[in-house]
Design a protein around this motif. Sequence first.
Motif, PDB file in Angstrom:
ATOM      1  N   LEU A 159       0.823  -1.208   0.000  1.00 38.21           N
ATOM      2  CA  LEU A 159       0.000   0.000   0.000  1.00 38.21           C
ATOM      3  C   LEU A 159       0.859   1.261   0.000  1.00 38.21           C
ATOM      4  N   ILE A 160       1.949   1.221   0.741  1.00 34.34           N
ATOM      5  CA  ILE A 160       2.849   2.381   0.776  1.00 34.34           C
ATOM      6  C   ILE A 160       3.554   2.536  -0.564  1.00 34.34           C
ATOM      7  N   ALA A 161       3.974   1.414  -1.163  1.00 34.44           N
ATOM      8  CA  ALA A 161       4.601   1.481  -2.487  1.00 34.44           C
ATOM      9  C   ALA A 161       3.626   2.052  -3.510  1.00 34.44           C
ATOM     10  N   ARG A 162       2.358   1.674  -3.413  1.00 30.55           N
ATOM     11  CA  ARG A 162       1.356   2.209  -4.334  1.00 30.55           C
ATOM     12  C   ARG A 162       1.257   3.725  -4.207  1.00 30.55           C
ATOM     13  N   ALA A 163       1.290   4.220  -2.976  1.00 31.45           N
ATOM     14  CA  ALA A 163       1.246   5.671  -2.761  1.00 31.45           C
ATOM     15  C   ALA A 163       2.505   6.347  -3.286  1.00 31.45           C
ATOM     16  N   LEU A 164       3.663   5.688  -3.126  1.00 34.50           N
ATOM     17  CA  LEU A 164       4.927   6.278  -3.562  1.00 34.50           C
ATOM     18  C   LEU A 164       5.089   6.261  -5.089  1.00 34.50           C
ATOM     19  N   ALA A 165       4.340   5.388  -5.770  1.00 36.44           N
ATOM     20  CA  ALA A 165       4.503   5.244  -7.220  1.00 36.44           C
ATOM     21  C   ALA A 165       4.171   6.534  -7.968  1.00 36.44           C
ATOM     22  N   SER A 166       3.295   7.349  -7.408  1.00 36.66           N
ATOM     23  CA  SER A 166       2.949   8.609  -8.082  1.00 36.66           C
ATOM     24  C   SER A 166       3.983   9.694  -7.820  1.00 36.66           C
ATOM     25  N   GLU A 167       5.022   9.356  -7.051  1.00 34.11           N
ATOM     26  CA  GLU A 167       6.079  10.306  -6.698  1.00 34.11           C
ATOM     27  C   GLU A 167       5.482  11.571  -6.066  1.00 34.11           C
ATOM     28  N   PRO A 168       4.718  11.383  -4.966  1.00 29.96           N
ATOM     29  CA  PRO A 168       3.974  12.493  -4.385  1.00 29.96           C
ATOM     30  C   PRO A 168       4.860  13.481  -3.633  1.00 29.96           C
ATOM     31  N   GLU A 169       4.381  14.706  -3.538  1.00 27.81           N
ATOM     32  CA  GLU A 169       5.031  15.724  -2.714  1.00 27.81           C
ATOM     33  C   GLU A 169       4.518  15.663  -1.277  1.00 27.81           C
ATOM     34  N   LEU A 170       3.327  15.072  -1.098  1.00 26.64           N
ATOM     35  CA  LEU A 170       2.697  14.957   0.214  1.00 26.64           C
ATOM     36  C   LEU A 170       2.223  13.526   0.409  1.00 26.64           C
ATOM     37  N   LEU A 171       2.611  12.925   1.537  1.00 22.93           N
ATOM     38  CA  LEU A 171       2.136  11.594   1.912  1.00 22.93           C
ATOM     39  C   LEU A 171       1.210  11.715   3.118  1.00 22.93           C
TER      40      LEU A 171
END
Length: 263
Positions: A159-171
């Motif tokens: 789930l964390i990798a999925r969030a990181l895949a978009s290369e976000p500025e805010l997590l």
Amino acid sequence: MTTAPQEAVVNGEPVISVRGATAALGARPVLRGVDLTVHRGEVVALLGANGSGKSTAVRSLIGQVPLTGGTVELFGTERKRFRDWARVGYVPQRTTAASGVPATVREVVASGRLSRRRFGWTTGADRAAVDRAIALVGLADRAGDAVSALSGGQHQRVLIARALASEPELLIMDEPMAGVDLASQEILAATLREQVAAGTSVLLVLHELGPLEPLIDRAIVLRDGCVVHDGPPPEAVGQHSLPGHDHVHPHAAGEPLRTGLLS
């Protein structure tokens, strides 16, 4: 905990700005005038007992819970007008990544890249970002495996990798350590350290600071839907260190039970 970098962070522009937020679940008020700010590059922990409003607060940030009053801004834009969701990575409070749908680790993580795609096409940059996200959470050797074959801690890493895949500025992460084994906690902490070092802003819903304590710049404590503390995080690890903490759990014979922030 960092000291010098924190001074620069506090003066940065807000990536999250919540003012006077109120929300209800059914007829029950859950948020009662919450003010909350996260500045660029800052790591903020949102703490409180079960039922204090933590998850409702973060779900209101991404529009899953409507506000009955107050305002939410993301990157200076009112949430209802905000469209650039590729800048935001969200990790929900749950321990399954595929929700019963057969899928591999790579397929689930790749779904986090959808907000970055043009015309639905997968590019080399998409594939590289997915590979990097999977490697960051230590699952490169499991990329082709079914998510259903993973442990609870590995699910959370997906789930964390999925969030990181978009290369976000805010997590925004809701209880990322819940039900996660110690080895996975250490991997998740290392992953977040790398993201923070790269300038990512982070809002974490936590029951206690645990292995993430060294990363936290500021703690916001909710009680009954109200902010009761916004400032330096507690120095000690765990619920007993929170400002104004009283608690309800077994004590030695003859000790009283009390109620308070984290029961």
